[in-house]
Every structure is written in C-alpha cells, then in structure tokens.
Design an enzyme around this catalytic site. Structure first.
Site, mmCIF file in Angstrom:
data_model
loop_
_atom_site.group_PDB
_atom_site.id
_atom_site.type_symbol
_atom_site.label_atom_id
_atom_site.label_comp_id
_atom_site.label_asym_id
_atom_site.label_seq_id
_atom_site.Cartn_x
_atom_site.Cartn_y
_atom_site.Cartn_z
ATOM 1 N N ASP A 1 0.862 -1.183 0.000
ATOM 2 C CA ASP A 1 0.000 0.000 0.000
ATOM 3 C C ASP A 1 0.898 1.233 0.000
ATOM 4 O O ASP A 1 1.710 1.416 0.911
ATOM 5 C CB ASP A 1 -0.917 0.003 1.221
ATOM 6 C CG ASP A 1 -1.843 1.215 1.238
ATOM 7 O OD1 ASP A 1 -2.690 1.321 0.333
ATOM 8 O OD2 ASP A 1 -1.704 2.060 2.146
ATOM 9 N N ASP B 1 -3.352 1.647 7.004
ATOM 10 C CA ASP B 1 -2.475 1.268 5.896
ATOM 11 C C ASP B 1 -2.106 -0.215 5.944
ATOM 12 O O ASP B 1 -2.019 -0.873 4.903
ATOM 13 C CB ASP B 1 -1.216 2.126 5.911
ATOM 14 C CG ASP B 1 -1.518 3.600 5.700
ATOM 15 O OD1 ASP B 1 -2.545 3.891 5.041
ATOM 16 O OD2 ASP B 1 -0.764 4.448 6.193
ATOM 17 N N GLU C 1 -1.546 -1.700 -6.058
ATOM 18 C CA GLU C 1 -2.861 -1.163 -6.375
ATOM 19 C C GLU C 1 -2.741 -0.155 -7.505
ATOM 20 O O GLU C 1 -1.786 0.639 -7.545
ATOM 21 C CB GLU C 1 -3.460 -0.494 -5.141
ATOM 22 C CG GLU C 1 -4.915 -0.098 -5.298
ATOM 23 C CD GLU C 1 -5.498 0.462 -4.017
ATOM 24 O OE1 GLU C 1 -6.731 0.613 -3.933
ATOM 25 O OE2 GLU C 1 -4.716 0.741 -3.083
#
Length: 414
Positions: free
Chosen positions: A185, A364, A282
């Site tokens: 992330d 996170d 992502e």
C-alpha cells in the site's frame, strides 16, 4: 530482454566543445525535420527526411557545419522522430496502452541534450569508450556490462552533467524467494506499507501482525529552496547571465531530489522483488490525486509510477509474478481478518477497530493485507452478513460520552 546501464563521465574541455557541437547539430536536424512534418499534408518517410535535412542541407551554406560531426547521431535523430510520430498515432487509435502521447515537440537549447550512437559509431576499448569524431572518454564503471551494447546515448542534463547510457541484452535469472506473496500500500509520509511482517508480541488482538514499512525520504527542504529560486528566476531578465546561473542552481536541486528518489526506489524495489515470489500493487489514479492542491506537490515528489515500473521490470528479470489490482477494490473498507465491510473512512482516520471480530487495525496495514489477498485470488466474502452493527474508529472512541454505552442510534461498541 533489453536493459539500460548508465554511467557518468567527465569530458575534457575539447570534448565538451565537440559534444556541444554534436548536440546542436542533432537538435537542428530534429527541429528541421519536425517543421517539414508539420507543414506536409502526408507524413514523409525517414529516408525522405534524411535526404532533405541531412544530405541536401550539408550542401547549403547555412547548414554546411552538419558535416563536421558524425552522421550516425543525425540519422538516429530522424529515426527517433519517426518513432515519436508512430507512438502518437497508435495512442490516438487506442493501440498504445497508458497515458495519451502528444505530438513531437521542438527541442530547446536549455533542455536536456542527447545524441545516440549505433554500432559503428562507438566502440569499447578496455576501460575507455570511443565515440566517432569525439574521441575516447573514460566513464566511471560502477558495474560491468552483462553483454556487448547495441547502442550508446550521450546525455547532458540541465545541470551540465554528462552520462553514457548503454542498451544491452540480458537473460532472466531464477532466484528462490523467501516469501510467497506481498501486498504493498503506497502513501506519502510512509511510502510503502507491506503486508509481510512478524507476529505482534503485544497488542489488542493476538491475531494482529506488524507490517513492514518504508519511510519516504524528506524532499521538503530541497523543494522549498527550489520554490524560492524559481521566484528569483521569474524576476530576472531573460538572456541575462544571472538568470542562466539561477537556472543551473535550480537544475542541480532538481537533480538532487531525483537522485535521492531514484536511489531509494531502486533499493526498495530490489529488496521487495528479490524476497517475494508475487508482488501485488494497487492501480492508483495519480492524475486524479494530484488535483488536490494541498497534496499535489507531495504526491508528485514520491514517484509511485516509477516504483511500479521498476518492480515490473525487475520481476520480469527475476521470474517473479507482478500483479496490479483494480483501483475500485475496497481495500480500506474491509477487515483483513474476518472480511466485514464497514464502508468508507475519512483520510484523517488512521486506526480502525472492527466491531465484528474485535480486531484493531492500522489503516495502511489493513489495506496492504487486503491488497495481498485480492492479488493472489483469495479474499473474504464481505456480503456474508448484513450490516447490523457499524465499525467505530478508534480515534473517535475517546471523544464519545462515557456515561452511556449507546453511541448513536443503532450503533454499539462490543
């Protein structure tokens, strides 16, 4: 597969003058060919452009100095222009993936200068590199070339630094990975939160894990200096010596930031790819995120896209699986332990306590674990239960009234 190896070198005064002449000729040939393309109804071929702006131009008095430099970089400049137009047309038709490519633009004298030599225009002699009509230069060999290069590009950046960039063929290698998969992330202050980590010895829940984090370098000090010098540059008259000096100072600060970021991203991406078999990221909408005027400058300095490109290239080199999940996956809205979905959270909320399994999450770290699960094809079914309860953020718990267990209508904390 092809790879690029770049080395810095320090030319002599005579070589600097010869390189300046070469860069000027390459720039003029590019601009003359681009001007012809813009005026023509049909795009000319590379051979026609070479005859017009190189062969016939050398016979004229205004372009006779083109014959004083090597002909190979001039021809390569025309070929690069053809590739630029090809990418532009493929981008218009939708055949090229990624961001839309614009039309080729004219080159400026104050921008980065480059000239490419193909085989025949350069040779490697021991620790020195011979360039046609330039002479032998001595690059700083920080590593060995894995194979014979097919081309070399001489680069001069805006801060007057010189580099040799070699294109070589490399073979993929197989290295055993310690971990099966990892979800990453990306953020601003904490650049990367990774789903791997050791079990937590203490905490609210025995199932909690401590994720590994990579802190982003601090760019704010150099960035403030750049902004101050840019204001100074705007007040100085054009074509003045002081303005040129200020421009060089700004370019050097930009290079310091770029070098710091590149070093950090290369070390982090190498570590991640070498230790994990599957890397999951992502798909971030960076162009949409930079529209936030408060965070645009900080986001632009991070280099998220460059980090993704490096991970993808190194994964192909080491035989790793590189995957990118959809940007619409609710990775911050789902509990990574039980799969309970609590919905959207404000960016100021950094800690969440799931009311279904009573697990306390860092925002996170929870997102990194969910990215890893979605990337490897395993994720919790968040629709298994109705939303009887609502997850309450830990940061808000201390602000609620203590005299009543009821927080809001229909909301309880277990």
């Amino acid at each position: 597969m092809k790879a690029r190896y770049q080395f810095r070198f320090y030319p002599t005064d005579q070589q600097q003058r010869s390189l300046a002449q070469l860069f000027g000729c390459v720039r003029v040939v590019w601009n003359d060919a681009l001007a012809i393309c813009k005026q023509s109804e049909k795009l000319p071929s590379n051979n026609d452009l070479q005859k017009l702006v190189i062969t016939q131009a050398k016979k004229t008095e205004s372009r006779a100095w083109l014959g004083e430099v090597s002909n190979i970089p001039l021809q390569q400049s025309i070929a690069d222009l053809g590739v630029a137009y090809k990418n532009f047309f493929e981008s218009l038709k939708g055949k090229r993936k990624g961001k839309k490519v614009g039309t080729p633009r004219f080159k400026k004298k104050t921008s980065q200068q480059s000239a490419r030599f193909r085989i025949g225009g350069f040779s490697i002699k021991g620790q020195r590199v011979y360039l046609a009509k330039i002479g032998e230069v001595s690059p700083i060999w920080s590593r060995e070339l894995p194979s014979a290069p097919s081309s070399v590009t001489v680069i001069k950046d805006c801060a007057n630094r010189y580099f040799l960039s070699f294109v070589v063929e490399i073979e993929p290698i197989q290295i055993d990975a310690k971990n099966q998969s990892i979800g990453i992330d990306l953020g601003i202050k904490t650049f990367a939160v990774m789903s791997n980590g050791a079990k937590s010895a203490t905490g609210d829940t025995p199932r909690g894990e401590l994720c590994e984090k990579a802190e982003s370098p601090i760019y704010s000090v150099l960035d403030r200096k750049i902004r101050k010098l840019q204001k100074k540059l705007a007040r100085q008259p054009k074509e003045s010596k002081r303005r040129a000096k200020t421009r060089i100072q700004i370019a050097k600060l930009h290079n310091r930031i770029a070098d710091t970021r590149k070093d950090f991203l290369h070390k982090l991406s190498t570590k991640i790819v070498s230790e994990n078999q599957t890397i999951v990221l992502e798909d971030l909408n960076v162009s949409g995120l930079v529209k936030n005027r408060r965070l645009a400058r900080s986001i632009s300095l991070q280099g998220w896209r460059e980090f993704r490109t490096q991970c993808e290239a190194k994964s192909a080199k080491l035989g790793r699986n590189f995957r990118v999940i959809s940007r619409w996956e609710p990775t911050s809205q789902v509990c990574s332990e039980c799969g309970y979905k609590w919905g959207k959270l404000d960016l100021s909320v950094r800690s969440v306590k799931c009311i279904n399994c009573n697990t306390q999450h860092d925002r996170d770290e929870n997102a990194a674990k969910n990215i890893n699960k979605v990337g490897i094809g395993h994720c919790h079914d968040s629709k298994w239960a109705q939303r009887r309860d609502k997850t309450t953020t830990v940061t808000h718990l201390s602000t609620k009234r203590q005299e009543s267990p009821r927080l809001q209508a229909g909301e309880y904390v277990k």
